[in-house]
Design a protein around this motif. Structure first.
Motif, short mmCIF file in Angstrom:
data_model
loop_
_atom_site.label_atom_id
_atom_site.label_comp_id
_atom_site.label_asym_id
_atom_site.label_seq_id
_atom_site.Cartn_x
_atom_site.Cartn_y
_atom_site.Cartn_z
N ASP A 19 0.84 -1.20 0.00
CA ASP A 19 0.00 0.00 0.00
C ASP A 19 0.88 1.25 0.00
O ASP A 19 2.09 1.16 -0.21
CB ASP A 19 -0.97 -0.04 1.18
CG ASP A 19 -0.27 0.00 2.53
OD1 ASP A 19 0.95 0.31 2.58
OD2 ASP A 19 -0.92 -0.27 3.55
N PHE A 20 0.28 2.39 0.23
CA PHE A 20 1.03 3.67 0.18
C PHE A 20 2.09 3.75 1.27
O PHE A 20 2.99 4.57 1.20
CB PHE A 20 0.06 4.86 0.29
CG PHE A 20 -0.59 4.99 1.66
CD1 PHE A 20 -1.66 4.18 2.01
CD2 PHE A 20 -0.12 5.90 2.58
CE1 PHE A 20 -2.24 4.28 3.26
CE2 PHE A 20 -0.70 6.02 3.84
CZ PHE A 20 -1.76 5.20 4.18
N THR A 25 -0.51 -5.54 1.68
CA THR A 25 -1.93 -5.35 2.01
C THR A 25 -2.54 -6.69 2.45
O THR A 25 -2.04 -7.76 2.09
CB THR A 25 -2.74 -4.81 0.81
OG1 THR A 25 -2.79 -5.83 -0.19
CG2 THR A 25 -2.14 -3.53 0.26
N PRO A 27 -5.43 -8.17 1.46
CA PRO A 27 -5.85 -9.09 0.39
C PRO A 27 -4.67 -9.84 -0.22
O PRO A 27 -4.80 -11.02 -0.55
CB PRO A 27 -6.47 -8.16 -0.65
CG PRO A 27 -6.78 -6.90 0.06
CD PRO A 27 -5.85 -6.78 1.21
N GLU A 157 -21.93 2.12 0.61
CA GLU A 157 -21.68 2.20 -0.82
C GLU A 157 -22.06 0.88 -1.48
O GLU A 157 -22.33 -0.10 -0.80
CB GLU A 157 -20.22 2.51 -1.13
CG GLU A 157 -19.23 1.56 -0.49
CD GLU A 157 -17.83 2.18 -0.44
OE1 GLU A 157 -17.23 2.31 -1.52
OE2 GLU A 157 -17.37 2.51 0.67
N LYS A 176 -10.86 -10.80 -2.88
CA LYS A 176 -11.54 -9.60 -3.38
C LYS A 176 -12.65 -9.16 -2.43
O LYS A 176 -12.96 -7.96 -2.35
CB LYS A 176 -12.11 -9.85 -4.78
CG LYS A 176 -11.04 -9.78 -5.86
CD LYS A 176 -10.62 -8.34 -6.15
CE LYS A 176 -9.69 -8.25 -7.33
NZ LYS A 176 -9.39 -6.85 -7.70
N GLU A 179 -10.61 -7.12 -0.20
CA GLU A 179 -10.23 -5.85 -0.83
C GLU A 179 -11.38 -4.84 -0.78
O GLU A 179 -11.18 -3.69 -0.38
CB GLU A 179 -9.80 -6.11 -2.28
CG GLU A 179 -9.20 -4.88 -2.94
CD GLU A 179 -8.64 -5.14 -4.34
OE1 GLU A 179 -7.85 -6.08 -4.51
OE2 GLU A 179 -9.01 -4.41 -5.26
N ILE A 182 -11.79 -3.65 3.01
CA ILE A 182 -10.83 -2.70 3.57
C ILE A 182 -10.81 -1.39 2.79
O ILE A 182 -10.38 -0.37 3.31
CB ILE A 182 -9.40 -3.28 3.75
CG1 ILE A 182 -8.76 -3.66 2.43
CG2 ILE A 182 -9.39 -4.46 4.71
CD1 ILE A 182 -7.28 -3.93 2.58
N ASP A 183 -11.33 -1.41 1.56
CA ASP A 183 -11.45 -0.16 0.81
C ASP A 183 -12.52 0.76 1.38
O ASP A 183 -12.69 1.89 0.91
CB ASP A 183 -11.71 -0.45 -0.68
CG ASP A 183 -10.41 -0.71 -1.43
OD1 ASP A 183 -9.33 -0.44 -0.87
OD2 ASP A 183 -10.49 -1.17 -2.58
N PHE A 185 -12.16 1.93 4.21
CA PHE A 185 -11.39 2.77 5.13
C PHE A 185 -10.50 3.74 4.33
O PHE A 185 -10.13 3.47 3.20
CB PHE A 185 -10.52 1.91 6.06
CG PHE A 185 -11.36 1.03 6.94
CD1 PHE A 185 -11.89 1.51 8.12
CD2 PHE A 185 -11.68 -0.27 6.55
CE1 PHE A 185 -12.70 0.72 8.92
CE2 PHE A 185 -12.49 -1.08 7.33
CZ PHE A 185 -13.00 -0.59 8.53
N THR A 186 -10.19 4.87 4.97
CA THR A 186 -9.43 5.92 4.28
C THR A 186 -7.92 5.72 4.45
O THR A 186 -7.47 5.00 5.34
CB THR A 186 -9.77 7.30 4.87
OG1 THR A 186 -9.40 7.28 6.26
CG2 THR A 186 -11.26 7.61 4.75
N LEU A 187 -7.17 6.41 3.61
CA LEU A 187 -5.71 6.44 3.77
C LEU A 187 -5.37 7.01 5.15
O LEU A 187 -4.42 6.57 5.79
CB LEU A 187 -5.05 7.33 2.72
CG LEU A 187 -5.00 6.88 1.26
CD1 LEU A 187 -3.83 7.57 0.56
CD2 LEU A 187 -4.92 5.39 1.10
N PHE A 190 -5.32 4.30 7.74
CA PHE A 190 -4.14 3.44 7.63
C PHE A 190 -2.84 4.20 7.93
O PHE A 190 -1.83 3.58 8.25
CB PHE A 190 -4.06 2.82 6.23
CG PHE A 190 -5.01 1.68 6.02
CD1 PHE A 190 -4.71 0.41 6.52
CD2 PHE A 190 -6.21 1.86 5.35
CE1 PHE A 190 -5.59 -0.65 6.33
CE2 PHE A 190 -7.09 0.80 5.17
CZ PHE A 190 -6.78 -0.45 5.66
#
Lengths: 256, 256
Positions: A19-20, A25, A27, A157, A176, A179, A182-183, A185-187, A190
């Motif tokens: 990740d960033f 990650t 997944p 969403e 997936k 994935e 956990i998407d 959640f925001t950067l 993390f």
């Protein structure tokens, strides 16, 4: 053969798997876990290819992962895996994750069922005579899967199941699900905390083109519950995500 | 050193990297390509880590991939890579893909720029004195990147850039552009044809949280143009996807 009762597989973390923060990650860690399970089952003749020949397929029911430390980009990670137990309808397979120095960085527990590919119903594992080799000497010191409560929250969403989401069986790939979860959640989240414990209960398969809703609620103690529902309102997975209780030492510039 | 002028890297296809047909997906092939490029650049001292030390970063401008055959689950694939040329602002790196028997199954061309991490502007590669080693003996027999026309079509769908989409630089990962683009096609399409040629032009970076629109139009000869636009209507990538001109021999039961 006795030596293989615990399988060990080494992976090198790709730049595309981090990740960033340059950390592997969840997944992608799950992909390592599934790959190790598959390879180990194959040694004993009960891998996916073998059971497929009898019109059967392995399906994941639960995953619990606890990580003390995440590997970074280009790090090597060792995955050890063994079968803890076999019941009538389920088998439990555990995992230990070790870093390049041989230090334990996490554990995982999984529960699997063997289903008939047509009826999609589980098969009696004992009657089926699967040549399991149980390891009763290796410990998995993390708590077993807990009962995950139902979410009382609005839909956060929705997403539809696409080409890249589906696996060999034309269903939403196990990693997936994770994935998409956990998407939610925001950067920012993390950048402050790692996921310490992650649990997922797979309740129904999702086909290509299905529209899936994601419901998320925050509980005390850095815990979140995320539920996926299909168009009929049926729960397809429940998950519990526990973030660490202390801020990370590292500082991340989010550049936004 | 002379022997390394063409780098060669071997990958084993994971079950999580294949689609419902058990074939390696294009975004995962792109990950192999990027990983090979990174490893090869590192040998000569111009990998991402090295240039990062001078506050520089490599960015991809174009990818063209042509595949004659896709590897299957658990197959080994060899990726050969070499630098074709260096211009003032760009360098061209090519790839050949070989199957486990050493047979060529595809080629790729990429164009890269080296940018200043703060200004995000490209640096003069010649002045910078990057220790490139150009290979002028190996052929890449596929056509260079073409000019991709602008799409005249309505927005097909939108997505927002999420945690799993962003790379080390907090921007939409190169292979995730491709994942979002090919997810605009159905399983039905992939059950009939392989992607024979794929081209992408990266025009702008996408940050976490940005909402991206996807526009798709079909052209004659099994060609599609897909454009990604950000919220301001700026084109962030253009791509051309060419499917094979004959139906596949294999029959896939889509089960839907």
């Amino acid at each position: 053969m006795e030596n293989n009762i615990v399988g060990e597989y080494t992976f090198k973390v790709f730049p595309s798997e981090v990740d960033f923060r340059k950390k592997l990650t969840l997944p992608n860690l799950t992909n390592y876990l599934l790959n190790s399970a598959g390879n180990h089952a194959e040694i004993y003749g009960f891998g996916l290819r073998e059971v497929n020949q009898n019109n059967l397929s392995w399906v994941l029911s639960r995953i619990v992962i606890e990580m003390y430390k995440y590997p970074y980009n280009r790090d090597k990670i060792k995955v050890q895996t063994w079968v803890e137990s076999v019941m009538k309808m389920f088998t439990m397979r555990n995992f230990e994750f070790l870093d390049k120095n041989g230090e334990t960085i996490g554990y995982a527990r999984t529960i699997w069922a063997l289903i008939d590919k047509d009826s999609r119903k589980p098969i009696d594992l004992v009657k089926q005579g699967i040549p399991f080799r149980i390891c009763d000497t290796k410990e998995c010191p993390i708590a077993k899967a807990s009962k995950i409560p139902t979410v009382k929250a609005d839909v956060k969403e929705t997403f539809s199941v696409k080409y890249s989401d589906v696996d060999l069986n034309h269903h939403l790939n196990s990693s997936k699900y994770i994935e998409h979860i956990i998407d939610a959640f925001t950067l920012h989240k993390f950048s402050k905390r790692d996921i310490k414990r992650f649990e997922i209960e797979f309740l129904a398969e999702c086909k290509f083109g299905e529209n899936i809703s994601l419901l998320k609620c925050e509980c005390p103690n850095n815990e979140f519950i995320v539920e996926l529902q299909n168009e009929e309102g049926k729960i397809v997975s429940k998950s519990k995500i526990v973030f660490g209780d202390q801020d990370l030492d590292e500082k991340y510039d989010l550049g936004v």
